[in-house]
Write a protein that holds these residues in place. Structure first.
Motif, PDB file in Angstrom:
ATOM      1  N   ALA A   1       0.850  -1.197   0.000  1.00 15.29           N
ATOM      2  CA  ALA A   1       0.000   0.000   0.000  1.00 15.29           C
ATOM      3  C   ALA A   1       0.881   1.241   0.000  1.00 15.29           C
ATOM      4  CB  ALA A   1      -0.933  -0.004   1.210  1.00 15.29           C
ATOM      5  N   PRO A   2       1.573   1.525  -1.101  1.00 16.68           N
ATOM      6  CA  PRO A   2       2.467   2.685  -1.156  1.00 16.68           C
ATOM      7  C   PRO A   2       1.690   3.999  -1.169  1.00 16.68           C
ATOM      8  CG  PRO A   2       2.316   1.648  -3.309  1.00 16.68           C
ATOM      9  CD  PRO A   2       1.549   0.774  -2.367  1.00 16.68           C
ATOM     10  N   ASP A   3       2.385   5.077  -0.879  1.00 15.70           N
ATOM     11  CA  ASP A   3       1.744   6.393  -0.849  1.00 15.70           C
ATOM     12  C   ASP A   3       1.178   6.780  -2.205  1.00 15.70           C
ATOM     13  OD1 ASP A   3       2.451   6.544   1.779  1.00 15.70           O
ATOM     14  OD2 ASP A   3       4.228   7.790   1.456  1.00 15.70           O
ATOM     15  N   GLU A   4       1.792   6.324  -3.292  1.00 14.45           N
ATOM     16  CA  GLU A   4       1.338   6.705  -4.631  1.00 14.45           C
ATOM     17  C   GLU A   4      -0.079   6.243  -4.917  1.00 14.45           C
ATOM     18  OE1 GLU A   4       4.121   5.219  -3.895  1.00 14.45           O
ATOM     19  OE2 GLU A   4       5.653   6.746  -4.302  1.00 14.45           O
ATOM     20  N   ASP A   5      -0.531   5.209  -4.245  1.00 12.28           N
ATOM     21  CA  ASP A   5      -1.889   4.705  -4.478  1.00 12.28           C
ATOM     22  C   ASP A   5      -2.954   5.543  -3.787  1.00 12.28           C
ATOM     23  OD1 ASP A   5      -0.616   2.750  -5.865  1.00 12.28           O
ATOM     24  OD2 ASP A   5      -0.972   1.149  -4.402  1.00 12.28           O
ATOM     25  N   PHE A   6      -2.550   6.521  -2.962  1.00 12.64           N
ATOM     26  CA  PHE A   6      -3.528   7.287  -2.196  1.00 12.64           C
ATOM     27  C   PHE A   6      -3.361   8.792  -2.413  1.00 12.64           C
ATOM     28  CE2 PHE A   6      -2.721   3.297  -0.047  1.00 12.64           C
ATOM     29  CZ  PHE A   6      -3.992   2.806   0.165  1.00 12.64           C
ATOM     30  N   LEU A   7      -2.870   9.165  -3.582  1.00  9.60           N
ATOM     31  CA  LEU A   7      -2.737  10.584  -3.916  1.00  9.60           C
ATOM     32  C   LEU A   7      -4.095  11.176  -4.262  1.00  9.60           C
ATOM     33  CD1 LEU A   7       0.513  10.505  -6.119  1.00  9.60           C
ATOM     34  CD2 LEU A   7       0.302  11.225  -3.743  1.00  9.60           C
ATOM     35  N   GLN A   8      -4.347  12.379  -3.761  1.00  8.47           N
ATOM     36  CA  GLN A   8      -5.587  13.095  -4.077  1.00  8.47           C
ATOM     37  C   GLN A   8      -5.392  13.894  -5.359  1.00  8.47           C
ATOM     38  OE1 GLN A   8      -6.386  15.404  -0.580  1.00  8.47           O
ATOM     39  NE2 GLN A   8      -7.089  13.640   0.614  1.00  8.47           N
TER      40      GLN A   8
ATOM     41  N   LEU B   1      -6.687  16.708  -6.403  1.00  8.45           N
ATOM     42  CA  LEU B   1      -6.696  18.169  -6.377  1.00  8.45           C
ATOM     43  C   LEU B   1      -5.315  18.740  -6.105  1.00  8.45           C
ATOM     44  CD1 LEU B   1     -10.052  18.770  -4.456  1.00  8.45           C
ATOM     45  CD2 LEU B   1      -9.631  18.827  -6.924  1.00  8.45           C
ATOM     46  N   ASN B   2      -4.701  18.327  -5.054  1.00 11.53           N
ATOM     47  CA  ASN B   2      -3.411  18.923  -4.670  1.00 11.53           C
ATOM     48  C   ASN B   2      -2.266  17.914  -4.610  1.00 11.53           C
ATOM     49  OD1 ASN B   2      -4.304  17.506  -2.508  1.00 11.53           O
ATOM     50  ND2 ASN B   2      -4.521  19.274  -1.136  1.00 11.53           N
ATOM     51  N   SER B   3      -2.494  16.732  -5.110  1.00  9.31           N
ATOM     52  CA  SER B   3      -1.459  15.683  -5.158  1.00  9.31           C
ATOM     53  C   SER B   3      -0.883  15.361  -3.789  1.00  9.31           C
ATOM     54  CB  SER B   3      -0.317  16.103  -6.108  1.00  9.31           C
ATOM     55  OG  SER B   3      -0.789  16.281  -7.410  1.00  9.31           O
ATOM     56  N   THR B   4      -1.692  15.498  -2.756  1.00 15.05           N
ATOM     57  CA  THR B   4      -1.268  15.107  -1.412  1.00 15.05           C
ATOM     58  C   THR B   4      -1.778  13.700  -1.109  1.00 15.05           C
ATOM     59  OG1 THR B   4      -3.234  16.108  -0.429  1.00 15.05           O
ATOM     60  CG2 THR B   4      -1.243  17.482  -0.585  1.00 15.05           C
ATOM     61  N   VAL B   5      -1.168  13.084  -0.112  1.00 14.50           N
ATOM     62  CA  VAL B   5      -1.526  11.709   0.251  1.00 14.50           C
ATOM     63  C   VAL B   5      -2.709  11.725   1.197  1.00 14.50           C
ATOM     64  CG1 VAL B   5      -0.703   9.597   1.332  1.00 14.50           C
ATOM     65  CG2 VAL B   5       0.859  10.953  -0.058  1.00 14.50           C
ATOM     66  N   ASN B   6      -3.705  10.911   0.888  1.00 10.56           N
ATOM     67  CA  ASN B   6      -4.851  10.739   1.780  1.00 10.56           C
ATOM     68  C   ASN B   6      -4.430   9.788   2.899  1.00 10.56           C
ATOM     69  OD1 ASN B   6      -7.271  10.317   3.058  1.00 10.56           O
ATOM     70  ND2 ASN B   6      -8.450   9.981   1.170  1.00 10.56           N
ATOM     71  N   GLU B   7      -3.918  10.345   3.983  1.00  7.79           N
ATOM     72  CA  GLU B   7      -3.351   9.535   5.054  1.00  7.79           C
ATOM     73  C   GLU B   7      -4.394   8.668   5.742  1.00  7.79           C
ATOM     74  OE1 GLU B   7      -1.229  11.965   7.741  1.00  7.79           O
ATOM     75  OE2 GLU B   7       0.276  12.621   6.287  1.00  7.79           O
TER      76      GLU B   7
END
Length: 647
Positions: free
Chosen positions: A125-132, A134-140
């Protein structure tokens, strides 16, 4: 009798008893017994093969006693809990359980497990799979929820694997994990944990990495981003670390005066650990998390049974349920400081390098290879590489054992390496050879080659020269017989007769003295048969000896193989031993074996090693038995294999 006289008699008796004891110690012990080969030893000891029991038959048996034994095996609490002495043990178990519970909070080896689980969740479950978008931030929130699910599934799978391996008694694999390997692995794991906590100590944002060399890239990134460190976070981690170190020092200094350790690290992440100890306490386990320190604390604080583990688990569970919310906002820098401080014990294992350098450098090599492999390849691949290297090193060490020629220690039946014992002397006419390891497919050829080298004679070259000379004699004999046949035919056509002496030697034939012999034709047919069959050795043994052929003779007539180090034999070993018998008999040296263990003798029989040429009469109970027999029966010339066994 006066007291002075009584005391004088006692002193005299004591002196006499001491003198007698010293005299007994100085005396040599003498054992008289007949010389024993393996056949005689079996007859004397009434040897009989032990019939192996089939384990699967007991597994399939069903009875009340077996059902009860299985129940107690997997639920041992049912055996000791009904007889638990409450008055004697309960107080000790309670204090011990509370002490272990306070120490239970995240320590080094538990952090190692956390890192291993974290590497799996980060890779799946890398961070790249949870990018938003709108602002390319990670949905933590979503990321953490997914990773929690993965960790839970991983925990279930690990539990299933462990239960399955336990049911099939797979725990024997730990025998392949030597102490240097474990120390090197845990030290490397502690280094990985230490590096993984640096981002929390310095307040850095690092990229998520997993797989080989990930820890190296992480360390390089930490060094690269050090100028971006947050001072407040660093100060918090430093203060927390100093406090924890001071608390540990106080615990060490005052441990004899404190009923319980000072709770200096009351932290989170204990749900899985608490449940494991709760269940483990019922199943006769120490508190788990791969920490021997807590096991030692449980024993040193009065713990007697698994009740202490249950108390520890219940105490931690209460803290998690009731007080867990208080630690929700605890800074990660404090958690990182606690973990790093608790890594002290494992990081101190670096001192093993100095001790292993002095004690055993092979173990040091295992330690270093395990450490480097774990650092570079990560925990899972590093452990696999370390185990593989350790096993290969064992094979390598058995491939190159210590070979030695043994000599007799004067006035004893003890034989030692003549290169190491200056007083040990080789027995004239007898060579005794020993290997420090068992002989099997990986070193059987080296065993045979080293034996021939240690004997001081080129056995293969001598056999080759002997065969060439015998072949040359055979061809010359055939040529002379052919000429003799032509002469007889020519003489018959002229009405004359030619006679051959039956006792004419090969040497006479070679010197062309046939024309001068006037004996009657009494064995011409036998000589023809001999030439035709190529068995002139049997008909004229004096002509086939090394001396008759003009070849150098070995300075020993017997060879004794000390096989006391053999733990098993395989087909390659059997073939190698047979070849040794064959080759040395070719150069007129008889071979004997000595000091075989009974299981090895059984394997020799199963492999059909003993036959008409090699019997149990060639195998002796000890090296001294074989040497004495060899001295009594020196071999003086080539003898047929069947007659050799008539001992």
């Amino acid at each position: 009798m006066e007291p002075s006289e009584a005391s004088g008699q006692r002193d005299t008796q004591a002196l006499l008893s001491t003198t007698q004891e010293m005299e007994l110690r100085r005396r040599d012990y003498h054992v008289e017994r007949p010389l024993l080969n393996q056949k005689q030893l079996e007859e004397l000891g009434r040897w009989s093969s032990v019939t192996g029991t089939h384990q699967w038959r007991t597994w399939l048996q069903c009875s009340h006693a077996r059902a009860r034994a299985l129940l107690l095996q997997y639920l041992p609490v049912l055996a000791w809990l009904p007889r638990y002495p409450v008055r004697d043990w309960l107080l000790g178990d309670l204090l011990s359980g509370l002490s272990v519970a306070i120490m239970q909070l995240p320590q080094g080896t538990f952090a190692v497990m956390s890192v291993m689980v974290g590497s799996v969740t980060e890779s799946l479950a890398p961070d790249e799979d949870f990018l938003q978008d709108l602002n390319s931030t990670v949905n933590e929130t979503a990321r953490d929820a997914a990773r929690v699910q993965l960790a839970s599934a991983l925990s279930v799978l690990v539990g299933l694997f462990q239960v399955g391996l336990g049911l099939v008694h797979f725990g024997f694999v730990v025998t392949y994990l030597s102490e240097p390997l474990v120390h090197g692995y845990t030290t490397a794991a502690s280094v990985q944990v230490f590096i993984s906590q640096l981002k929390y100590v310095f307040g850095l944002q690092l990229s998520s990495r997993s797989g080989p060399l990930s820890i190296i890239y992480t360390l390089l990134e930490v060094c690269w981003k050090l100028p971006q460190s947050v001072v407040g976070t660093m100060v918090t981690a430093l203060v927390a670390g100093v406090v924890l170190v001071v608390v540990k020092l106080l615990n060490d200094k005052l441990q004899q005066h404190l009923p319980l350790p000072i709770p200096g690290e009351l932290l989170t992440e204990l749900v899985a650990l608490g449940l494991s100890n709760l269940i483990g306490g019922v199943f006769q386990c120490f508190p788990v998390s791969c920490s021997m320190s807590r096991s030692l604390v449980q024993e040193s604080t009065g713990g007697n049974t698994q009740v202490a583990g249950a108390v520890s688990s219940l105490f931690i569970l209460i803290i998690i349920v009731k007080l867990g919310e208080l630690f929700q906002d605890l800074p990660k820098a404090v958690l990182a400081a606690a973990i790093i401080v608790n890594l002290k014990g494992m990081l101190m294992q670096f001192t093993d390098i100095c001790s292993l350098w002095k004690a055993n450098r092979m173990d040091l090599l295992i330690w270093l290879v395990t450490f480097v492999a774990t650092i570079l390849l990560n925990l899972d691949l590093g452990l696999a590489a370390a185990v593989a290297f350790s096993l290969l090193l064992v094979v390598f060490r058995t491939q190159l054992p210590h070979y030695s020629i043994l000599g007799q220690v004067p006035d004893t039946d003890i034989y030692r390496d003549v290169a190491e014992y200056s007083e040990a002397r080789e027995v004239p006419g007898v060579k005794v050879f020993r290997s420090s390891a068992t002989v099997y497919f990986a070193n059987a050829e080296l065993y045979s080659d080293t034996l021939k080298q240690k004997c001081g004679i080129d056995v293969d070259r001598l056999i080759s020269r002997k065969k060439k000379l015998l072949k040359k004699k055979e061809l010359k004999l055939k040529r002379l017989l052919k000429e003799e046949k032509l002469q007889r035919q020519a003489a018959a056509s002229k009405g004359t007769s030619v006679s051959i002496n039956a006792n004419t030697s090969i040497r006479d034939i070679e010197s062309n003295n046939m024309e001068g012999s006037k004996a009657k034709v009494s064995a011409g047919k036998e000589l023809e048969d001999t030439a035709a069959s190529g068995q002139e050795d049997a008909k004229a043994p004096d002509g086939s000896t090394l001396k008759a052929l003009g070849l150098p003779q070995p300075d020993f007539h017997s060879l004794v193989l000390d096989l006391g180090a053999l733990s098993f034999v395989d087909t390659v070993c059997l073939k190698s031993l047979k070849n040794i018998f064959r080759d040395f008999r070719e150069i007129e040296v008889e071979v004997y074996m000595a000091a075989c263990h009974t299981p090895v003798v059984t394997q020799l029989e199963a492999g059909h090693f003993f036959d008409a040429s090699i019997t149990k009469q060639h195998l002796f109970a000890s090296v001294h038995d074989a040497v004495v027999f060899a001295l009594q029966h020196p071999r003086s010339g080539p003898v047929s294999p069947v007659s050799v066994t008539q001992l």
